[in-house]
Structures are given as structure tokens and as C-alpha cells.
Motif scaffolding. Structure first.
Motif, PDB file in Angstrom:
ATOM      1  N   ASP A 149     -15.427 -14.199   3.771  1.00 13.87           N
ATOM      2  CA  ASP A 149     -16.864 -14.288   4.056  1.00 13.87           C
ATOM      3  C   ASP A 149     -17.328 -13.080   4.864  1.00 13.87           C
ATOM      4  N   THR A 150     -16.555 -12.733   5.902  1.00 21.37           N
ATOM      5  CA  THR A 150     -16.917 -11.654   6.816  1.00 21.37           C
ATOM      6  C   THR A 150     -15.656 -10.919   7.244  1.00 21.37           C
ATOM      7  N   ALA A 151     -15.766  -9.612   7.408  1.00 24.43           N
ATOM      8  CA  ALA A 151     -14.676  -8.810   7.940  1.00 24.43           C
ATOM      9  C   ALA A 151     -15.150  -8.081   9.195  1.00 24.43           C
ATOM     10  N   TYR A 152     -14.306  -8.041  10.206  1.00 22.31           N
ATOM     11  CA  TYR A 152     -14.583  -7.306  11.438  1.00 22.31           C
ATOM     12  C   TYR A 152     -13.606  -6.145  11.526  1.00 22.31           C
ATOM     13  N   ASP A 153     -14.142  -4.933  11.643  1.00 18.21           N
ATOM     14  CA  ASP A 153     -13.300  -3.748  11.785  1.00 18.21           C
ATOM     15  C   ASP A 153     -13.266  -3.343  13.252  1.00 18.21           C
ATOM     16  N   PHE A 154     -12.152  -3.637  13.934  1.00 22.56           N
ATOM     17  CA  PHE A 154     -12.001  -3.271  15.334  1.00 22.56           C
ATOM     18  C   PHE A 154     -11.326  -1.920  15.507  1.00 22.56           C
ATOM     19  N   GLN A 155     -10.867  -1.319  14.408  1.00 21.89           N
ATOM     20  CA  GLN A 155     -10.135  -0.068  14.498  1.00 21.89           C
ATOM     21  C   GLN A 155     -11.043   1.149  14.424  1.00 21.89           C
ATOM     22  N   GLY A 156     -12.061   1.082  13.592  1.00 17.32           N
ATOM     23  CA  GLY A 156     -13.046   2.160  13.541  1.00 17.32           C
ATOM     24  C   GLY A 156     -12.600   3.415  12.832  1.00 17.32           C
ATOM     25  N   LEU A 157     -11.622   3.306  11.929  1.00 16.94           N
ATOM     26  CA  LEU A 157     -11.199   4.433  11.120  1.00 16.94           C
ATOM     27  C   LEU A 157     -11.759   4.291   9.708  1.00 16.94           C
ATOM     28  N   ILE A 158     -11.810   5.394   8.989  1.00 19.49           N
ATOM     29  CA  ILE A 158     -12.269   5.320   7.601  1.00 19.49           C
ATOM     30  C   ILE A 158     -11.377   4.355   6.821  1.00 19.49           C
ATOM     31  N   LYS A 159     -10.062   4.458   7.027  1.00 21.49           N
ATOM     32  CA  LYS A 159      -9.129   3.602   6.308  1.00 21.49           C
ATOM     33  C   LYS A 159      -9.364   2.132   6.619  1.00 21.49           C
ATOM     34  N   SER A 160      -9.499   1.795   7.919  1.00 23.23           N
ATOM     35  CA  SER A 160      -9.677   0.393   8.290  1.00 23.23           C
ATOM     36  C   SER A 160     -11.010  -0.147   7.800  1.00 23.23           C
ATOM     37  N   ALA A 161     -12.053   0.677   7.856  1.00 22.55           N
ATOM     38  CA  ALA A 161     -13.370   0.247   7.367  1.00 22.55           C
ATOM     39  C   ALA A 161     -13.345   0.013   5.865  1.00 22.55           C
ATOM     40  N   LEU A 162     -12.650   0.878   5.146  1.00 24.66           N
ATOM     41  CA  LEU A 162     -12.533   0.716   3.700  1.00 24.66           C
ATOM     42  C   LEU A 162     -11.766  -0.558   3.367  1.00 24.66           C
ATOM     43  N   MET A 163     -10.689  -0.834   4.102  1.00 27.88           N
ATOM     44  CA  MET A 163      -9.927  -2.064   3.888  1.00 27.88           C
ATOM     45  C   MET A 163     -10.801  -3.289   4.155  1.00 27.88           C
ATOM     46  N   ALA A 164     -11.612  -3.215   5.210  1.00 31.43           N
ATOM     47  CA  ALA A 164     -12.518  -4.322   5.512  1.00 31.43           C
ATOM     48  C   ALA A 164     -13.518  -4.520   4.384  1.00 31.43           C
ATOM     49  N   ARG A 165     -14.039  -3.423   3.830  1.00 28.66           N
ATOM     50  CA  ARG A 165     -15.009  -3.506   2.736  1.00 28.66           C
ATOM     51  C   ARG A 165     -14.366  -4.066   1.473  1.00 28.66           C
ATOM     52  N   VAL A 166     -13.127  -3.696   1.218  1.00 30.84           N
ATOM     53  CA  VAL A 166     -12.415  -4.258   0.069  1.00 30.84           C
ATOM     54  C   VAL A 166     -12.265  -5.774   0.221  1.00 30.84           C
ATOM     55  N   GLY A 167     -12.093  -6.223   1.467  1.00 34.92           N
ATOM     56  CA  GLY A 167     -11.866  -7.636   1.721  1.00 34.92           C
ATOM     57  C   GLY A 167     -13.118  -8.475   1.824  1.00 34.92           C
ATOM     58  N   SER A 168     -14.275  -7.839   2.016  1.00 35.81           N
ATOM     59  CA  SER A 168     -15.505  -8.622   2.197  1.00 35.81           C
ATOM     60  C   SER A 168     -16.730  -7.770   1.914  1.00 35.81           C
ATOM     61  N   GLY A 169     -17.767  -8.425   1.439  1.00 40.92           N
ATOM     62  CA  GLY A 169     -19.035  -7.722   1.235  1.00 40.92           C
ATOM     63  C   GLY A 169     -19.826  -7.587   2.516  1.00 40.92           C
ATOM     64  N   LYS A 170     -19.416  -8.311   3.563  1.00 35.40           N
ATOM     65  CA  LYS A 170     -20.090  -8.235   4.859  1.00 35.40           C
ATOM     66  C   LYS A 170     -19.094  -7.723   5.893  1.00 35.40           C
ATOM     67  N   VAL A 171     -19.321  -6.521   6.391  1.00 34.62           N
ATOM     68  CA  VAL A 171     -18.397  -5.896   7.341  1.00 34.62           C
ATOM     69  C   VAL A 171     -19.142  -5.577   8.631  1.00 34.62           C
ATOM     70  N   ILE A 172     -18.570  -5.980   9.760  1.00 30.90           N
ATOM     71  CA  ILE A 172     -19.168  -5.761  11.071  1.00 30.90           C
ATOM     72  C   ILE A 172     -18.282  -4.806  11.858  1.00 30.90           C
ATOM     73  N   GLY A 173     -18.914  -3.794  12.464  1.00 30.52           N
ATOM     74  CA  GLY A 173     -18.168  -2.828  13.261  1.00 30.52           C
ATOM     75  C   GLY A 173     -19.047  -2.203  14.314  1.00 30.52           C
ATOM     76  N   PHE A 174     -18.463  -1.370  15.156  1.00 29.74           N
ATOM     77  CA  PHE A 174     -19.212  -0.696  16.214  1.00 29.74           C
ATOM     78  C   PHE A 174     -20.105   0.395  15.616  1.00 29.74           C
ATOM     79  N   GLU A 175     -21.226   0.647  16.268  1.00 37.16           N
ATOM     80  CA  GLU A 175     -22.138   1.675  15.790  1.00 37.16           C
ATOM     81  C   GLU A 175     -21.588   3.083  16.006  1.00 37.16           C
TER      82      GLU A 175
END
Length: 274
Positions: free
Chosen positions: A61-87
Motif C-alpha cells: 500500500d505504502t513504502a517509506y524510504d528512510f535511506q534517501g538514495l536513488i537505489k533505495s527510492a527506486l526499490m520503494a517505487r517498485v514496491g509501491s505506487g505511494k512512496v514517502i521520503g524526506f524532502e
């Protein structure tokens, strides 16, 4: 189509995973995407419904990216259409993959992670560990001299001098093959930390592990900022040279501000704990 709940992305390293544990507790039951070497830190955690070491073929349903890397954000996006991360993620382009960007709130990274998860009280849960290697039968001080880069390490000869000044044995710990007094994998490190009367260390995973467990001790800091990346919870006192410059530039020499902290100064803080 409904997803499978919450995916938390924080793949490494040890200290960063420990600093994300309270956020996982605040979010509830999560699937945690982590590198296999760090999975033992999460085993049995009541907030972690599933430890994921490679992306499963399903959506959350939702993915939270606490790492803030391109790789981690991409993995979060692959796992969910809704991704939350730091600005302001560590790698700025990571924000392109976020559906919602949130400002950091709080000085320490633990508090910032909690704010991304929606707030709450900092709660750390860690497994009991397993006894590995040789440890003294009585009270001892546990020290890990290793860190991600040399600039935030303290020389080995300083630990040797410190050992001469303490009223209890000083045990140097490290991973298998390190050549230190106590060698173990993560379960053995957790057990040794729980057994220690006190700890001494630098800005590294084992120190943050001790802080999360609540073991007393002393932290030696130099180039990294203890207000943001220091031991959390108040059981460990930080020693840092006044006026030390904060830098996260990875160097291959000891930082001068680390060398300014003497074994005698550390012993004065540690000895009353023993």
C-alpha cells in the motif's frame, strides 16, 4: 488492487538500521527491506512482520524510504505506487520517486525518522543475541575500535593505554577475521553488549547498538555531529574536542579532533561506571 501493507526501506548499515527501529515501531507491522548481512538485527522484532532481502513480486500500500538514495527510492517505487521520503534525501534525485516529501523534524536522526513515520515515542527492540567467542567472567568494558572510515576512528594504541587505566578488563570486539580480542557475528555482538558493564566506542554501529540497549559508557566523537548522529537515549556520555569541525568527508587518516581525546580523559569518565 489492494496492497500488502507497509514496506520500510532501510537496507544498511548497522547504526542506520538501529536508528530506524523506533520508526518501524511507530508504523506498526511492516515488511522491512534490508541487506541480508543486517537481517539478524531485525529477527523477532514485533514491529517487523517480514524481513525482505530481495524485492518480492508483489505491491505494498505504502513504502517509506528512510535511506534517501536513488537505489533505495527506486526499490520503494517498485514496491509501491505511494512512496514517502524526506524532502532533502541524501541523493537529491531520490526525491523524484517520492509521492510525498516531508521536511525533517528534530535534531537527531532517530527523531527525524520518527517524524517521517508520523511521530511517536522512541522505542528500540533488539534480539537477545547469542554467546560467541571468549568474554571475561566478571565485569568488563566492551570496545569496538572499527568504524566506516578512519577519520572517525581512535588509534588502537589509545585503547591499549586505556586498558591500563581501567579497574576492569577492556575487550576489543570486531567481526570474524578482525584479529581483535572478541570476534563474532551480529548475534554475538548483541550478547556481548548486553553482558558488558560499560562500553567505549566511536560513531559506529556497535556504539549505537549499546545506546539502544541502554548500556552506560563513553563515546569518542570528532568529525561527525553527535547532535544528529550521537548515541541516543542518554546512557552514553559523548567526549568531543571543543570547536571540532563537523565533516562527513571520508578520509584515510585519523581526524585531529579524535586524537585530541586522550585515554586519560576517557578513563576518568569510564572508571566510575565500574
Amino acid at each position: 488492487m489492494a496492497g500488502d501493507g507497509i514496506l520500510l526501506v532501510r537496507m544498511g548499515a548497522m547504526g542506520d538500521i538501529i536508528h530506524t527501529l523506533p520508526a518501524a515501531a511507530a508504523l506498526g507491522r511492516v515488511a522491512w527491506l534490508v541487506k541480508p548481512k543486517w537481517a539478524p538485527l531485525l529477527e523477532g522484532n514485533p514491529a517487523v512482520a517480514e524481513i525482505v532481502t530481495s524485492m518480492p513480486g508483489r505491491r505494498f500500500d505504502t513504502a517509506y524510504d528512510f535511506q534517501g538514495l536513488i537505489k533505495s527510492a527506486l526499490m520503494a517505487r517498485v514496491g509501491s505506487g505511494k512512496v514517502i521520503g524526506f524532502e532533502d534525501p541524501r541523493e537529491a534525485p531520490a526525491a523524484w520517486f517520492y509521492s510525498k516529501r516531508q521536511p525533517r523534524q528534530g535534531a537527531h536522526i532517530v527523531d527525524q525518522n520518527l517524524s517521517l513515520a508520523g511521530g511517536g515515542r522512541a522505542q528500540f527492540w533488539l534480539p537477545p543475541g547469542e554467546r560467541e567467542g571468549q568474554l571475561p567472567e566478571g565485569r568488563f568494558v566492551l570496545a569496538c575500535p572499527l568504524a566506516g572510515w578512519k577519520g572517525k576512528q581512535w588509534p588502537l594504541e589509545n585503547y591499549r593505554r586505556l586498558a591500563e587505566l581501567l579497574p576492569a578488563p577492556l575487550v576489543l570486539t570486531g567481526p570474524p577475521g578482525s584479529g581483535l580480542d572478541h570476534e563474532s557475528a551480529i548475534p554475538g555482538l548483541i550478547d556481548a553488549t548486553r553482558r558488558a558493564a560499560a562500553v567505549v566506542g566511536v560513531d559506529s554501529g556497535p556504539l549505537h547498538l549499546a545506546a539502544a540497549i541502554g548500556v552506560p559508557g563513553v563515546a569518542i566523537y570528532g568529525p561527525t555531529d553527535p547532535a544528529r548522529h550521537g548515541p541516543y537515549g542518554g546512557s552514553i556520555k559523548v567526549l568531543r574536542q571543543p570547536g571540532a569541525a563537523t565533516t562527513y568527508r571520508r578520509g584515510d587518516t585519523f581526524d585531529a579532533s579524535m586524537l585530541a581525546i586522550t585515554p586519560e580523559a576517557v578513563a576518568r569518565e569510564l572508571s566510575p561506571l565500574l
